[in-house]
Motif scaffolding. Sequence first.
Motif, mmCIF file in Angstrom:
data_model
loop_
_atom_site.group_PDB
_atom_site.id
_atom_site.type_symbol
_atom_site.label_atom_id
_atom_site.label_comp_id
_atom_site.label_asym_id
_atom_site.label_seq_id
_atom_site.Cartn_x
_atom_site.Cartn_y
_atom_site.Cartn_z
ATOM 1 N N ALA A 94 2.233 3.896 -6.366
ATOM 2 C CA ALA A 94 2.998 5.023 -6.894
ATOM 3 C C ALA A 94 3.964 4.548 -7.977
ATOM 4 N N SER B 85 5.588 -0.036 -0.393
ATOM 5 C CA SER B 85 4.798 0.984 -1.074
ATOM 6 C C SER B 85 4.945 0.939 -2.593
ATOM 7 N N ASP C 276 -2.971 -3.113 -2.385
ATOM 8 C CA ASP C 276 -3.680 -2.147 -3.207
ATOM 9 C C ASP C 276 -3.418 -2.534 -4.662
ATOM 10 N N ILE D 60 -3.172 4.472 5.379
ATOM 11 C CA ILE D 60 -4.006 3.306 5.097
ATOM 12 C C ILE D 60 -3.270 2.033 5.500
ATOM 13 N N GLU E 155 0.861 -1.190 0.000
ATOM 14 C CA GLU E 155 0.000 0.000 0.000
ATOM 15 C C GLU E 155 0.893 1.236 0.000
ATOM 16 N N ASP E 156 0.653 2.164 -0.922
ATOM 17 C CA ASP E 156 1.517 3.340 -1.012
ATOM 18 C C ASP E 156 1.046 4.514 -0.146
ATOM 19 N N ASN E 157 -0.067 4.371 0.532
ATOM 20 C CA ASN E 157 -0.529 5.393 1.461
ATOM 21 C C ASN E 157 -0.230 4.898 2.878
#
Length: 116
Positions: free
Chosen positions: A57, A33, A53, A13, A8-10
């Motif tokens: 990115a 990420s 995800d 989250i 997950e890049d956030n």
Amino acid sequence: MCHVLVIEDNLLIADHIVQILEGAGGSSFDLASTQAEAIEAARARVPDCIMSDVRLAEGTGPAAVQAIIAEHGAVPVIFMTGTPEACTPCAPPMVILAKPIQAHVLVETFRDLAPV
């Protein structure tokens, strides 16, 4: 013990997912990420379950998952995405959850798939 790779890049989250899965039986976590970071993390420690995800990115979650499975064999995968239609290839037994993720749905899905 269930080691989970969260792709997950956030960061907010990713942290939220870790908090939820700690309560659901996840015992250790790696965070990645990007597609390349995810593949390297799996090489360092093969995950028992992957939470990913779809759009990152750099790269994609499905491409990272494909590479990990090709290298290490089958792993339960839960994709979390705001764009379920972009999740290709994401065939069963992989599960796709639409964002925003509801904690109880994530816990239930994780407990159904992960070796906890």
